[in-house]
Enzyme design. Sequence first.
Site, short mmCIF file in Angstrom:
data_model
loop_
_atom_site.label_atom_id
_atom_site.label_comp_id
_atom_site.label_asym_id
_atom_site.label_seq_id
_atom_site.Cartn_x
_atom_site.Cartn_y
_atom_site.Cartn_z
N ASP A 36 0.90 -1.15 0.00
CA ASP A 36 0.00 0.00 0.00
C ASP A 36 0.94 1.19 0.00
O ASP A 36 1.61 1.45 1.01
CB ASP A 36 -0.89 0.02 1.25
N HIS A 37 1.03 1.91 -1.12
CA HIS A 37 2.12 2.89 -1.22
C HIS A 37 1.98 4.02 -0.19
O HIS A 37 2.94 4.71 0.09
CB HIS A 37 2.26 3.41 -2.66
N HIS B 206 -5.80 2.86 1.32
CA HIS B 206 -5.04 4.01 1.83
C HIS B 206 -5.69 4.68 3.06
O HIS B 206 -5.02 4.92 4.06
CB HIS B 206 -4.88 5.06 0.73
C1 BG6 Z 1 -3.92 4.99 -6.16
C2 BG6 Z 1 -5.29 5.13 -6.75
O1 BG6 Z 1 -3.85 3.83 -5.36
O2 BG6 Z 1 -3.65 6.12 -5.33
C3 BG6 Z 1 -5.39 6.42 -7.57
O3 BG6 Z 1 -5.55 4.02 -7.61
C4 BG6 Z 1 -5.01 7.59 -6.71
O4 BG6 Z 1 -6.70 6.60 -8.09
C5 BG6 Z 1 -3.66 7.35 -6.04
O5 BG6 Z 1 -4.92 8.73 -7.56
C6 BG6 Z 1 -3.34 8.44 -5.03
O6 BG6 Z 1 -2.02 8.30 -4.61
P1 BG6 Z 1 -1.17 9.59 -4.21
O7 BG6 Z 1 0.12 9.02 -3.72
O8 BG6 Z 1 -1.05 10.43 -5.44
O9 BG6 Z 1 -1.96 10.27 -3.14
#
Ligand code: BG6
Length: 487
Positions: free
Chosen positions: A184-185, A247
């Site tokens: 989960d980044h 997230h």
């Molecule tokens: C991804 C989603 O997991 O996270 C995207 O699939 C979203 O739709 C993105 O834009 C948001 O990540 P960050 O790091 O730009 O907040």
Amino acid sequence: MSNTIVIFGASGDLTSRKLIPALYSLYLKKRLPGDIRIVGCSRSPFTHDQWRSELEVSTSNFTSKFAKDSFREFASSIFYQKVDVGDQEDFKSLFRFLDEVEPDNNPTRIYYLSTAPRFFAPAIENLGIAHRELSVSGREPELRGNLLRRIVIEKPFGTDLESAHLLNEKIHQVFDESQVYRIDHYLGKETVQNMMVLRFANSIFEPLWNRNYIDNVQIVCSESVDVGRRGGYYDSSGVLRDMFQNHLLQLLMITAMECPARFNASLVRDEKVKVLQAIKPFSSEEVRTETYRAQYDGYLDSDGVPAGSKTATFAAIKLKIENWRWNGVPFYLSSGKALAKRSTQIVIQFHDPPTLLFTDGPKEHWDNNRLIIQIQPDEGIRMRFTTKVPDAGMELRTTDLDFKFAEEFTESMPDSYQRLLLDAIKGDASLFARSDEVEFAWKIIDPIIKSWQQTQNPKLYRYHPGVAIPESCDQWMHFQKKAWCRE
Ligand code: BG6
């Protein structure tokens, strides 16, 4: 230490935009432990050099520090092997190739699944078969439980509880949970990790971090981008699957968890899971009152979105964590696309003082007594409190204690993938989701998705692209007798 990263689905966007730039940045910073090989696998035919040249161009676009010479040096350890993950013969060729390029000292090997989700199961199964054959002939050690063999899996991890459970079962037929790293980044973001440091490396916040002092918590992830060309994927996913199940619930767990006895993968994740276990899944009546959904005008014109789609691109939900620390404190989660600005923050709203002694005090007292953890952009922490206006009787005003990472740390913030790849290489799974964590998260989100699909309650509101928050969502919050933080 010797390491091989085998990326399946390597011709996809993620590899060129995130994985290779992150590995190159780590290489430049000399953070990669020992020697490393990166083997890209997908169905497209490339020679090693063709693939390296493609990556050279993309990496120069996606990293702030790029130099041709250093990239070429780094790229000498990048290889390409054509693999169809559904084809067992291709795995045999892959392992023959790995035999050629890997040294004899049994390096750590990371299988990175960056394919479309429908290929996760065949890739895992075929990896299992290939390993079994090689271990029977003595060329490879047994796969299960071998901590030098790890698998990293990208999101989405299932589309509901049932599919996530089946995928977990599939993985566990081949790998032990201790070998599995579900990405989960958000957990790789510096400010998310800093949230744990803020809470557990200071003693000033923790005594206040509970129902006695906190009125509500808001976890808000606003995006200015719309669905763009991802309409096909997005429409079958919607904001709850795309942002909440993973997230936002990760941010909630980190905000609400108890301090683990030690900072290690198993104890950190035990505490996170307990938070999800304390949230009761909604009844359909609760879905009606405790959730809000909306779609931006123009969404239906995006490529890949079917006519008349009811997919929500914005949602807000109110969760209750029924435990001793949080009982009675609502957690408001919201996220949406096509909004005024990109901003992710966690807002801890403390109670008002028991009596408002100073009659000239601010009318909007919600603005004070507030801690804002700005996850992105302008990463930082802000404390809002009330002070006196000098030389103005007892007139009060709102003041900020404002800490910004950029002022203390002049380098740009590292991308999440740097931290996550490094942890996977080192074998630290603390910042990856465990199987039970993923399933508990689905248990919370599934009933909402089902109820939204089956009923008109709550109704699907519309909003104009570019608004800070849909007006009807402000009213929903007003109905909750709260107000969204607008900073
Ligand atoms: C991804 C989603 O997991 O996270 C995207 O699939 C979203 O739709 C993105 O834009 C948001 O990540 P960050 O790091 O730009 O907040």
